[in-house]
Write a protein that holds these residues in place. Structure first.
Motif, PDB file in Angstrom:
ATOM      1  N   GLN A 183       0.197  -1.153  -0.022  1.00  0.00           N
ATOM      2  CA  GLN A 183       0.177  -0.099   0.067  1.00  0.00           C
ATOM      3  C   GLN A 183       0.791   1.061   0.457  1.00  0.00           C
ATOM      4  O   GLN A 183       0.250   2.130  -0.567  1.00  0.00           O
ATOM      5  N   LEU A 184       1.951   1.167   0.318  1.00  0.00           N
ATOM      6  CA  LEU A 184       2.806   2.082   0.065  1.00  0.00           C
ATOM      7  C   LEU A 184       3.888   2.874  -1.115  1.00  0.00           C
ATOM      8  O   LEU A 184       5.056   3.443  -0.761  1.00  0.00           O
ATOM      9  N   GLN A 185       4.005   1.141  -2.212  1.00  0.00           N
ATOM     10  CA  GLN A 185       4.121   1.199  -2.866  1.00  0.00           C
ATOM     11  C   GLN A 185       4.792   2.484  -3.358  1.00  0.00           C
ATOM     12  O   GLN A 185       6.501   3.032  -4.288  1.00  0.00           O
ATOM     13  N   ASP A 186       3.598   3.132  -3.721  1.00  0.00           N
ATOM     14  CA  ASP A 186       3.840   4.814  -4.989  1.00  0.00           C
ATOM     15  C   ASP A 186       5.306   5.323  -4.041  1.00  0.00           C
ATOM     16  O   ASP A 186       5.642   6.784  -4.710  1.00  0.00           O
ATOM     17  N   HIS A 187       4.832   5.632  -3.297  1.00  0.00           N
ATOM     18  CA  HIS A 187       5.782   6.261  -2.346  1.00  0.00           C
ATOM     19  C   HIS A 187       7.598   5.731  -1.403  1.00  0.00           C
ATOM     20  O   HIS A 187       8.130   6.114  -0.987  1.00  0.00           O
ATOM     21  N   ALA A 188       7.220   4.715  -2.029  1.00  0.00           N
ATOM     22  CA  ALA A 188       9.220   3.412  -1.886  1.00  0.00           C
ATOM     23  C   ALA A 188       9.801   3.447  -2.707  1.00  0.00           C
ATOM     24  O   ALA A 188       9.375   3.090  -3.664  1.00  0.00           O
ATOM     25  N   GLU A 189      10.863   3.268  -2.256  1.00  0.00           N
ATOM     26  CA  GLU A 189      11.790   2.419  -3.347  1.00  0.00           C
ATOM     27  C   GLU A 189      12.662   1.498  -2.495  1.00  0.00           C
ATOM     28  O   GLU A 189      12.882   1.505  -1.223  1.00  0.00           O
ATOM     29  N   ILE A 190      13.166   0.492  -3.583  1.00  0.00           N
ATOM     30  CA  ILE A 190      13.990  -1.022  -2.346  1.00  0.00           C
ATOM     31  C   ILE A 190      15.562  -0.710  -3.258  1.00  0.00           C
ATOM     32  O   ILE A 190      15.700  -0.456  -4.034  1.00  0.00           O
ATOM     33  N   VAL A 191      16.672  -0.866  -1.592  1.00  0.00           N
ATOM     34  CA  VAL A 191      17.974  -1.039  -1.877  1.00  0.00           C
ATOM     35  C   VAL A 191      18.223  -2.384  -1.385  1.00  0.00           C
ATOM     36  O   VAL A 191      17.925  -2.846  -0.643  1.00  0.00           O
TER      37      VAL A 191
END
Length: 503
Positions: free
Chosen positions: A77-85
């Motif tokens: 639900q937060l993926q539009d505001h998140a990025e993954i390292v």
């Protein structure tokens, strides 16, 4: 009724798996808690993700009812505001460290994780290679990632880490690391496994963001150890067994005890690094918003245990499972005595021995009676079924057939796969494929059942029982080959083996 090959009668009961964890409650309260933490820091939060994001099988084993992808479902639900390292240690690349639950090396898992995250709509911005000290294997991996168009950064070994705070929080320490370019307010930092350096990456970014005029926050989302459970609770002991190769040690958080006069459980690496985090926050904000390592976490899993006894039993089973895994690694030359000895001590702390895992005694008893490799399975209702190696089938293949017949209510004397079908398969294995073992493996038995199911109602019913094996426990008196191991894993079966090679 059903009969095993030794003529012992058992009553058929439909297996019912016991659950001790409320997954829906967890999704609700955990997601709310993470949102509160993000709001606390506003513009930029580095969220260290401990454990596995969408395939946390350890959690699902020790907390029956926990879904392996629970963390992913919350964060989607937060993926539009998140990025993954994604973080990987150069030390793990160099020694080809294998992720045991999947049987692949950590470097391969980095690529798998990236693909899986992207399939689910997450932005994977980069890979960070930590503990870098000029390793040729790390350079080769970085080149490979570059050819795939993946941005890669190096974070270097810092002398005296984590105790030399003055050096670490300086331009010669964290300031020497590559600055990771990020664009979104929530940066999820994850890795193939523990000990990869996720926390150090987050802290390094806090230092380097501050140098660039950006005030970033940090939080830790890690399931184990469970801070709200007692130090010697089986769930927490199982975590120590799972990380025996890292020599992680669960401890009472001394900072939390001093600040709040309350006991909370953390582990040595978080407690050791806390002074570094404290110094960094004081340099950035003037004060540290966290009074203890436990404060850094957002883990609410301990509040969602619905049946403590079920979780205790599952965790004790997991400790025994880890012990056998360590013994197998030692026998294969890929493990150490220290790992075996540590888990042996953890068994004593949990006040159990290997007999707690019920299939162990059953498989060994059968092997002693027949003088052949044997196996046993414990079903969800407590029923134990055994099998032995024969001329046509290996012990694992025979066990699966015995089990699905039991579950389908098919008499044990019924031969689901006729001998005249097995023999041609054996001939092909030995004569055309240059094999040495004529016995059918589990995958070959399942294919044969599938072929027969279109015209044999009993075979069809037997195949339909396979989903009921999920969560069951198996023990083999010999180490199994890769094929049989993978089949049990795909069926969701927990497997242990005596450290004995098949002859």
């Amino acid at each position: 009724m059903c009969w095993d090959k030794l003529g012992e009668k058992c009553v058929y009961l439909h297996p019912v798996m016991k659950y001790g964890f409320d997954n829906e409650k967890y999704l609700k309260i955990q997601s709310e808690h993470i949102k509160e933490r993000i709001a606390q820091f506003g513009n930029k939060l580095y969220l260290e993700l401990g454990g596995k994001l969408f395939d946390d099988h350890h959690a699902s084993r020790v907390l029956p009812g926990f879904e392996p992808d629970s963390k992913l479902r919350m964060l989607t639900q937060l993926q539009d505001h998140a990025e993954i390292v994604i973080v990987i240690s150069a030390l793990d690349i160099e020694k080809n460290k294998v992720r045991q639950d999947l049987g692949i090396t950590y470097d391969m898992d980095v690529l798998r994780l990236r693909d899986e995250f992207q399939k689910r709509g997450f932005m994977v911005s980069s890979v960070v290679i930590t503990h870098y000290n000029g390793q040729i294997s790390a350079d080769a991996f970085r080149s490979r990632l570059g050819r795939l168009g993946i941005t890669t950064y190096y974070h270097y070994t810092i002398e005296g880490y984590p105790n030399n705070v003055g050096l670490i929080a300086s331009d010669e320490g964290f300031g020497h690391n590559d600055y990771i370019e990020t664009t979104r307010p929530l940066v999820i930092v994850t890795a193939p496994g523990p000990g990869s350096g996720k926390m150090a990456v987050c802290l390094s970014q806090l230092y380097n963001e501050h140098k660039r005029g950006i005030e970033a926050g940090y939080a830790k989302f890690e399931t184990f150890p469970v801070w709200s459970l007692p130090l010697k609770h089986p769930v927490n002991i199982a975590y120590e067994a799972a990380t025996a190769d890292l020599n992680d040690i669960n401890m009472i958080d001394p900072f939390h005890l001093e600040a709040y006069d309350k006991i909370a459980i953390n582990y040595n690496r978080d407690i050791e690094i806390f002074p570094v985090l404290n110094a960094l926050f004081e340099g950035i904000y003037g004060e540290n918003p966290y009074k203890s390592p436990t404060d850094m976490g957002v883990n609410m899993v301990g509040f969602c245990i619905s049946d403590d006894e079920v979780c205790c039993d599952a965790s004790k089973n997991e400790i025994v499972r880890r012990y056998f895994t360590a013994l197998n690694h030692l026998a294969l030359g890929t493990g150490t005595d220290s790992e075996v000895n540590k888990i042996a001590l953890l068994l004593k702390q949990a006040k159990i021995d290997i007999s707690f895992r019920r299939p162990v005694a059953a498989a060994r008893e059968r092997a002693e009676k027949c003088g052949k490799p044997s196996s046993a399975i414990a079903l969800g209702d407590g029923t134990i079924i055994t099998a032995e190696s024969g001329d046509l089938l290996g012990p694992s293949a025979a066990l699966i057939l015995n089990t699905v017949k039991h579950l389908a209510g098919i008499d044990h004397s019924v031969k689901l796969i006729p001998q005249d079908m097995i023999e041609p398969i054996q001939f092909t294995k030995l004569n055309y494929l240059q094999g040495h073992n004529p016995r059918l493996h589990t995958d070959e038995v399942l294919v044969a059942l599938s072929v027969l199911s279109s015209r044999d109602e009993k075979c069809r019913r037997a195949l339909e029982m396979l989903p009921l094996l999920d969560g069951c426990q198996v023990h083999s008196t010999v180490m199994l080959g890769e094929v049989d191991q993978k089949i049990f894993k795909k069926l969701g079966v927990g497997l242990t083996c005596d450290p004995v090679r098949k002859r």
